[in-house]
Design a protein around this motif. Structure first.
Motif, PDB file in Angstrom:
ATOM      1  N   GLU A  59       0.827  -1.209   0.000  1.00 22.22           N
ATOM      2  CA  GLU A  59       0.000   0.000   0.000  1.00 22.22           C
ATOM      3  C   GLU A  59       0.859   1.256   0.000  1.00 22.22           C
ATOM      4  O   GLU A  59       1.990   1.247   0.482  1.00 22.22           O
ATOM      5  N   ALA A  60       0.278   2.314  -0.530  1.00 20.35           N
ATOM      6  CA  ALA A  60       0.925   3.625  -0.424  1.00 20.35           C
ATOM      7  C   ALA A  60       1.089   3.942   1.054  1.00 20.35           C
ATOM      8  O   ALA A  60       0.197   3.689   1.853  1.00 20.35           O
ATOM      9  N   GLY A  61       2.236   4.453   1.412  1.00 21.39           N
ATOM     10  CA  GLY A  61       2.519   4.755   2.815  1.00 21.39           C
ATOM     11  C   GLY A  61       3.204   3.616   3.547  1.00 21.39           C
ATOM     12  O   GLY A  61       3.650   3.791   4.684  1.00 21.39           O
ATOM     13  N   ALA A  62       3.309   2.449   2.909  1.00 25.59           N
ATOM     14  CA  ALA A  62       3.988   1.317   3.544  1.00 25.59           C
ATOM     15  C   ALA A  62       5.454   1.673   3.766  1.00 25.59           C
ATOM     16  O   ALA A  62       6.081   2.324   2.929  1.00 25.59           O
ATOM     17  N   ILE A  63       5.975   1.237   4.885  1.00 20.79           N
ATOM     18  CA  ILE A  63       7.366   1.494   5.217  1.00 20.79           C
ATOM     19  C   ILE A  63       8.181   0.246   4.904  1.00 20.79           C
ATOM     20  O   ILE A  63       7.854  -0.846   5.353  1.00 20.79           O
ATOM     21  N   LEU A  64       9.216   0.438   4.108  1.00 22.85           N
ATOM     22  CA  LEU A  64      10.141  -0.637   3.770  1.00 22.85           C
ATOM     23  C   LEU A  64      11.457  -0.369   4.492  1.00 22.85           C
ATOM     24  O   LEU A  64      11.833   0.785   4.703  1.00 22.85           O
ATOM     25  N   SER A  65      12.140  -1.438   4.872  1.00 24.91           N
ATOM     26  CA  SER A  65      13.415  -1.252   5.559  1.00 24.91           C
ATOM     27  C   SER A  65      14.352  -2.412   5.253  1.00 24.91           C
ATOM     28  O   SER A  65      13.932  -3.452   4.738  1.00 24.91           O
ATOM     29  N   PHE A  66      15.611  -2.212   5.577  1.00 27.75           N
ATOM     30  CA  PHE A  66      16.593  -3.283   5.513  1.00 27.75           C
ATOM     31  C   PHE A  66      17.708  -2.976   6.493  1.00 27.75           C
ATOM     32  O   PHE A  66      17.904  -1.837   6.906  1.00 27.75           O
ATOM     33  N   HIS A  67      18.402  -4.028   6.888  1.00 24.20           N
ATOM     34  CA  HIS A  67      19.584  -3.868   7.727  1.00 24.20           C
ATOM     35  C   HIS A  67      20.628  -4.869   7.262  1.00 24.20           C
ATOM     36  O   HIS A  67      20.347  -6.059   7.162  1.00 24.20           O
ATOM     37  N   GLN A  68      21.805  -4.382   6.968  1.00 23.88           N
ATOM     38  CA  GLN A  68      22.928  -5.232   6.585  1.00 23.88           C
ATOM     39  C   GLN A  68      23.936  -5.198   7.735  1.00 23.88           C
ATOM     40  O   GLN A  68      24.607  -4.187   7.944  1.00 23.88           O
ATOM     41  N   ARG A  69      23.996  -6.297   8.483  1.00 25.08           N
ATOM     42  CA  ARG A  69      24.876  -6.326   9.659  1.00 25.08           C
ATOM     43  C   ARG A  69      26.346  -6.187   9.292  1.00 25.08           C
ATOM     44  O   ARG A  69      27.074  -5.434   9.923  1.00 25.08           O
ATOM     45  N   ARG A  70      26.785  -6.948   8.294  1.00 26.18           N
ATOM     46  CA  ARG A  70      28.208  -6.910   7.929  1.00 26.18           C
ATOM     47  C   ARG A  70      28.663  -5.511   7.534  1.00 26.18           C
ATOM     48  O   ARG A  70      29.746  -5.073   7.903  1.00 26.18           O
ATOM     49  N   ALA A  71      27.845  -4.843   6.756  1.00 28.56           N
ATOM     50  CA  ALA A  71      28.196  -3.486   6.299  1.00 28.56           C
ATOM     51  C   ALA A  71      27.795  -2.424   7.317  1.00 28.56           C
ATOM     52  O   ALA A  71      28.108  -1.249   7.143  1.00 28.56           O
ATOM     53  N   ASN A  72      27.092  -2.843   8.356  1.00 26.40           N
ATOM     54  CA  ASN A  72      26.607  -1.937   9.401  1.00 26.40           C
ATOM     55  C   ASN A  72      25.856  -0.744   8.811  1.00 26.40           C
ATOM     56  O   ASN A  72      26.137   0.411   9.109  1.00 26.40           O
ATOM     57  N   ARG A  73      24.892  -1.070   7.942  1.00 32.95           N
ATOM     58  CA  ARG A  73      24.062  -0.006   7.379  1.00 32.95           C
ATOM     59  C   ARG A  73      22.625  -0.496   7.280  1.00 32.95           C
ATOM     60  O   ARG A  73      22.349  -1.683   7.206  1.00 32.95           O
ATOM     61  N   SER A  74      21.748   0.477   7.305  1.00 32.70           N
ATOM     62  CA  SER A  74      20.327   0.160   7.192  1.00 32.70           C
ATOM     63  C   SER A  74      19.667   1.252   6.368  1.00 32.70           C
ATOM     64  O   SER A  74      20.226   2.317   6.151  1.00 32.70           O
TER      65      SER A  74
END
Length: 136
Positions: A59-74
């Motif tokens: 849906e519009a407004g949905a929040i997407l995310s990711f986290h890469q532990r090795r690269a320490n970025r999200s």
């Protein structure tokens, strides 16, 4: 000097009330004519996420995310009504999950397998669910 009148849809107000201090809220203003507020134009999703949105899987407004532990970025992005992704810290929406992921990581990367919806499924899983529905 002309008078400026800004009217917010109640859904926008509700979203702003739920937002935390770290959230980025994007608001688009359009020019109306006359004394009456202009009717918002209907926006239809297009591009790579359109099928998922039209099927109700995203849906519009949905929040997407990711986290890469090795690269320490999200990363965090919000789906727009027209099917683009607005990435936190970036002013311009991205037309595809991979372009949005590249904006965060600095690398060419498969955004379909990187971005997750709030329940933990990736966009690729949602896409496969849609393909499964359509093949039945």
């Amino acid at each position: 000097m002309p008078t400026l009148s800004i009217n917010f849809d109640p859904a926008v107000i509700a979203h702003l009330l739920k937002a935390s201090g770290d959230d980025t809220v994007h608001v688009t203003l359009t020019l109306g004519t006359g004394d009456k507020p202009s009717s918002p134009r209907q926006v239809f999703p297009h591009g790579p996420l359109a099928d998922l949105m039209q099927a109700g899987l995203l849906e519009a407004g949905a929040i997407l995310s990711f986290h890469q532990r090795r690269a320490n970025r999200s990363g965090r992005a919000v789906v727009t009504p027209d099917g683009q992704l607005v990435v936190d810290g970036h002013a311009t929406p991205y037309p595809s999950p991979s372009k949005a992921a590249e904006a965060v990581t600095g690398n060419v990367i498969n955004g379909w397998t990187l971005w997750h919806v709030e329940d933990g499924r990736t966009l690729d899983v949602l896409r496969r669910e849609l393909e499964s529905r359509n093949s039945q």
